[in-house]
Structures are given as structure tokens and as C-alpha cells.
Design an enzyme around this catalytic site. Structure first.
Site, PDB file in Angstrom:
ATOM      1  N   PHE A 113       0.686  -0.906   0.385  1.00  0.00           N
ATOM      2  CA  PHE A 113       0.109  -0.287  -0.103  1.00  0.00           C
ATOM      3  C   PHE A 113       0.966   1.100   0.468  1.00  0.00           C
ATOM      4  CE2 PHE A 113      -2.719   3.278   1.703  1.00  0.00           C
ATOM      5  CZ  PHE A 113      -4.370   2.619   1.526  1.00  0.00           C
ATOM      6  N   ASP A 184       2.852  -6.048   8.245  1.00  0.00           N
ATOM      7  CA  ASP A 184       1.954  -4.582   8.229  1.00  0.00           C
ATOM      8  C   ASP A 184       0.371  -5.385   7.841  1.00  0.00           C
ATOM      9  OD1 ASP A 184      -1.073  -3.438   7.629  1.00  0.00           O
ATOM     10  OD2 ASP A 184       1.009  -1.307   6.625  1.00  0.00           O
ATOM     11  N   TYR A 209     -10.094  -0.026  11.402  1.00  0.00           N
ATOM     12  CA  TYR A 209     -11.226   0.242  10.777  1.00  0.00           C
ATOM     13  C   TYR A 209     -11.708  -0.801   9.582  1.00  0.00           C
ATOM     14  CZ  TYR A 209      -7.701   2.394   8.079  1.00  0.00           C
ATOM     15  OH  TYR A 209      -6.619   2.689   7.621  1.00  0.00           O
ATOM     16  N   LYS A 210     -10.936  -1.262   9.085  1.00  0.00           N
ATOM     17  CA  LYS A 210     -11.086  -2.630   8.447  1.00  0.00           C
ATOM     18  C   LYS A 210     -12.004  -3.357   8.964  1.00  0.00           C
ATOM     19  CE  LYS A 210      -7.611  -0.878   5.298  1.00  0.00           C
ATOM     20  NZ  LYS A 210      -5.587  -0.607   4.935  1.00  0.00           N
ATOM     21  N   ARG A 356     -12.747  -4.825  -6.414  1.00  0.00           N
ATOM     22  CA  ARG A 356     -11.765  -5.783  -5.467  1.00  0.00           C
ATOM     23  C   ARG A 356     -13.383  -6.008  -4.602  1.00  0.00           C
ATOM     24  NH1 ARG A 356      -8.323  -3.177  -1.088  1.00  0.00           N
ATOM     25  NH2 ARG A 356      -9.779  -1.952  -0.693  1.00  0.00           N
TER      26      ARG A 356
HETATM   27  C1  LIG Z   1      -5.588   0.672   4.718  1.00  0.00           C
HETATM   28  C2  LIG Z   1      -3.931   0.529   5.171  1.00  0.00           C
HETATM   29  C3  LIG Z   1      -3.095   1.932   4.948  1.00  0.00           C
HETATM   30  C4  LIG Z   1      -4.210   2.609   5.762  1.00  0.00           C
HETATM   31  O1  LIG Z   1      -3.276   3.454   7.353  1.00  0.00           O
HETATM   32  P1  LIG Z   1      -3.352   4.986   7.140  1.00  0.00           P
HETATM   33  O2  LIG Z   1      -2.218   5.326   7.948  1.00  0.00           O
HETATM   34  O3  LIG Z   1      -4.318   3.657   8.559  1.00  0.00           O
HETATM   35  O4  LIG Z   1      -4.323   5.728   6.356  1.00  0.00           O
HETATM   36  C5  LIG Z   1      -1.766   1.698   5.573  1.00  0.00           C
HETATM   37  N1  LIG Z   1      -0.938   0.586   4.792  1.00  0.00           N
HETATM   38  C6  LIG Z   1      -2.028  -0.439   4.479  1.00  0.00           C
HETATM   39  C7  LIG Z   1      -1.391  -1.430   4.256  1.00  0.00           C
HETATM   40  C8  LIG Z   1      -3.144  -0.819   4.561  1.00  0.00           C
HETATM   41  O5  LIG Z   1      -3.563  -1.632   3.719  1.00  0.00           O
END
Ligand SMILES: *Cc1c(COP(=O)(O)O)cnc(C)c1O
Length: 397
Positions: A113, A184, A209-210, A356
Site C-alpha cells: 500500500f 503490516d 477500521y477494516k 475488489r
Molecule cells: C489501509 C492501509 C493503510 C492505511 O493507513 P492509515 O494511516 O490508517 O490511513 C496503510 N497500509 C496498508 C497496508 C493498508 O492496507
């Protein structure tokens, strides 16, 4: 076996909507509104500043961390909540790099990400010590682990394709080369079984939040392997990570335990909502969730492939290599997703061409999957997506 009808009833799922986007933002747990109201009125309202002690707001980041620890194979006292995932990535990487002062290579993968890569890049620039960030394809990562590697920083489940790294094997390989590993777990916590202790992972971070349904902006978590904690210097040395925050000591002394990874004042209202959301996991094991998730994903893939030959599976076909989501490629994926949302099937689109769908057994069942396949097949067969109003891009896809 878990009573999935009972867990489903814990969530507010709007009438007429099939929600296959809990991998991006989990739905509202029914009890969350009452908890938020109570925190606001009974705690903040009536207790005022005494809430820190009386309502135990100060211990909340550790208490909630323990609840998450169970879901990611960590022991109590090794996970703490706070900030956002981007911040936790930064903290973990900064600390990990200090534990390998003589090595200069940070490796992630090209499927990570972007924020994780941006944070790594920003940190490397701030340090100015000549670190390099490598981002090979996910398939190449293992072959590139060598004795120059300081830190391997991977997202376990790829946010676009759902491709899942072998956490056990890769961690072992990196350790054999003398490197540290940060996982992560953004698309793993509450989605697939994770065994941080068993893998001896050095650091792990994730958002809530996921799949954990904490609501938009709910705090992130960080895990540090217990035998590292005392050697980890927190790069973000905020007062709540201090050994004695209320001594107001002018010198920073980190807490002896995981609370040294705390930074500043926690988001009490949002974390209370998360704490309530986590009650949905009481009595639920990740093994049961995984079995059901695999069934739902397989049902979806089989149904879509049988009825939508124009879509190409972007996720691994082998369930063992896939997280709890299924993605397909289609040139006009954005318009397709808009047309699906218009029909009440919510998934999401990830550039350039991925549609997705997340599968979340706590509240998605076989009937939802059957209905989702029907809507998708219909939209593809009728080319409902092929109209101007579905082409216009919004800010959040
Ligand atoms: C959803 C997600 C994020 C989001 O980061 P925030 O700081 O919470 O906005 C970061 N890394 C990955 C791999 C994600 O899937």
C-alpha cells in the site's frame, strides 16, 4: 462452530445493500452508537477529567491491544493502540533500523500500500544515513533476502490482489540472514489467522477500521516482540510512552513495556467504539473465520467465472495464497463498480483496473454471495456500466 447468524445480527446492515467492502471500512456494530453516546454523556459529560481514572481511559490503549493480540497470535501485553497505521509503520521502521545500525537496505514489495512506502521513503530521507528502499515484485522478495538487508517490511495480504505472503517462511528466511521483519496486518487482522509469536515476527502494525469494524478513523495497533521491547528506542518519543508520564520529568525515559510505543493522548471516543466492536469476536476463533471465508471466496470465484467470462481473476486461485478478498480485472472496472453500487452491491475499485470484494464471515453469508454474483453477472451481461454517469470519478474510490 460459530453461529454466524448471531454474529451477523450484531451489525447494522442497511436494507437492500450487500456489503462486500468490509475490507476497507467495516460496518457499524449495533452497540457502537449506545457506547459512543455513553462515553460522551456518562464519561466525558459527567466525569469530566476524572474519566481518565474512573472510566479507565488511560489503560484503554493496552486493554484494547490485548483483545486484538488474541486475533493475531500475540500474547497479552505485546500490542498497544494509538495513532494511525501510517504513523505506526514509521515508528516500527525507525525502531527496527536502529536495531541494525550497520545495514542500509530496507525491502518491501511493489504491491505494498503506497502509504507504507511513502512513510519509509520519508523516514529514510529524514535519517539521511544512506538507506535504500527496494520494492521488487512480491514474488521476487524471498530470493532477494541477503545479508545486506536491515529490515523487511511487508504487508501480509496485498490490498489489491489479496495475494498473501507466507509469514512463517519469509520471517525465518529474513532472520537467517540477520534481518528484522515488520508485518503490516491491515488486511490480515480479523481476516486470516496470524501467528506472530509462532513466527517470531519482530514488529507488526495494523489498522482497525477494516476487518475489525472500529469505524472510520479508529486507532491503529503496534506489536513488538517481547524480547525486543527493552531495546527499542521509540522514534516518536511522546509523553505517554514515557515510563512515568505524570512525573513530568524533563528527560525522556521510555516505559519498560509495549506502552513505550504510545505517543500522545488516545482518541477515547473512537477507541471506545472499537472496544465495543471487538465484542463481536468474543468466542470466535480465526480458524472458524478462515474456513468460512475460504468457502465464501470460492463460491464467489466459481459463480463469477461461470457467468462473467469478460472478468479476469486477479487474486490467487489457490485459497492458501489468498487473503479474505477477491479481485477481478476489467478495463472499465471503475464504471463497473459504480454500476454495482447503484444496484446495492458495494465493493470498491483500485486503480488501474481492479474491482475488489471483501469477504467478512461475521456478517456476510452464502445468500449474500449468491445475490452478489447475480448482480455482477447482470451488470456485465447488460453492460449497465457503459453509461456516462458511471464514468465520472469521485475523490474516494
Ligand atoms: C489501509 C492501509 C493503510 C492505511 O493507513 P492509515 O494511516 O490508517 O490511513 C496503510 N497500509 C496498508 C497496508 C493498508 O492496507
Amino acid at each position: 462452530m460459530i453461529d454466524f447468524a448471531a454474529t451477523k445480527s450484531l451489525f447494522h446492515l442497511p436494507e437492500g445493500i450487500i456489503y462486500l467492502d468490509g475490507n476497507s471500512l467495516g460496518p457499524l456494530p449495533k452497540k457502537a452508537a449506545a457506547r459512543a453516546a455513553s462515553v460522551i454523556s456518562d464519561e466525558w459529560g459527567d466525569m469530566l477529567i476524572c474519566g481518565w481514572n474512573e472510566a479507565k481511559w488511560m489503560e484503554q490503549p493496552a486493554r484494547v491491544g490485548d483483545k486484538i493480540a488474541r486475533l493475531i497470535g500475540a500474547v497479552p501485553g505485546t500490542v498497544v493502540m494509538g495513532d494511525t497505521l501510517s504513523i505506526k509503520v514509521y515508528q516500527a521502521l525507525a525502531s527496527a533500523l536502529e536495531l541494525r545500525p550497520d545495514r542500509k537496505v530496507v525491502m518491501s514489495d511493489s504491491g505494498n500500500f503506497p502509504t507504507d512506502l511513502y512513510m519509509a521513503d520519508g523516514l529514510i530521507k529524514s535519517l539521511g544515513r544512506g538507506h535504500v528502499l527496494k520494492t521488487p515484485s512480491p514474488e521476487q522478495v524471498e530470493g532477494l533476502i541477503d545479508e545486506d538487508l536491515a529490515v523487511l517490511m511487508l504487508t501480509h495480504v496485498d490490498y489489491r490482489t489479496g495475494r498473501m505472503h507466507d509469514m512463517q517462511r519469509i520471517t525465518q528466511k529474513a532472520h537467517d540472514a540477520g534481518a528484522l521483519v515488520i508485518w503490516d496486518l491491515a488486511h490480515s487482522a480479523g481476516a486470516v489467522p496470524v501467528d506472530l509469536s509462532g513466527c517470531k515476527a519482530d514488529f507488526a502494525v495494523g489498522c482497525t477500521y477494516k476487518y475489525l469494524n472500529g469505524g472510520p478513523g479508529s486507532p491503529a495497533f503496534i506489536y513488538v516482540r517481547p524480547d525486543h521491547v527493552q531495546h527499542v528506542r521509540p522514534a516518536l518519543s511522546g509523553w505517554l510512552g514515557h515510563a512515568a508520564p505524570f512525573a513530568f520529568d524533563p528527560d525522556y525515559v521510555p516505559a519498560p513495556d509495549i506502552s513505550r510505543m504510545r505517543v500522545g493522548t488516545p482518541p477515547v471516543i473512537q477507541m471506545s467504539v472499537l472496544e465495543t466492536a471487538l465484542e463481536a469476536w468474543d468466542g470466535v476463533t480465526m480458524t472458524d473465520i478462515r474456513a468460512r471465508s475460504v468457502d465464501l471466496c470460492e463460491q464467489f470465484i466459481a459463480g463469477v467465472e461461470a457467468r462473467c467470462p469478460m472478468l479476469t481473476l486477479a487474486s490467487p486461485r489457490d485459497a492458501a495464497q489468498r487473503g479474505s478478498q477477491v479481485s477481478f480485472r476489467f478495463d472499465q472496472g471503475y464504471a463497473v463498480m459504480q454500476a454495482l453500487i447503484d444496484r446495492g452491491l458495494i465493493g470498491d475499485f483500485r486503480a488501474p483496473d481492479i474491482i475488489r470484494f471483501g469477504f467478512t464471515p461475521l456478517y456476510i453469508d452464502q445468500d449474500d454471495v449468491t445475490a452478489a454474483i447475480g448482480i455482477l453477472a447482470d451488470v456485465m451481461a447488460q453492460r449497465t456500466w457503459d453509461c456516462a454517469r458511471f464514468q465520472k470519478r469521485q475523490a474516494v474510490t
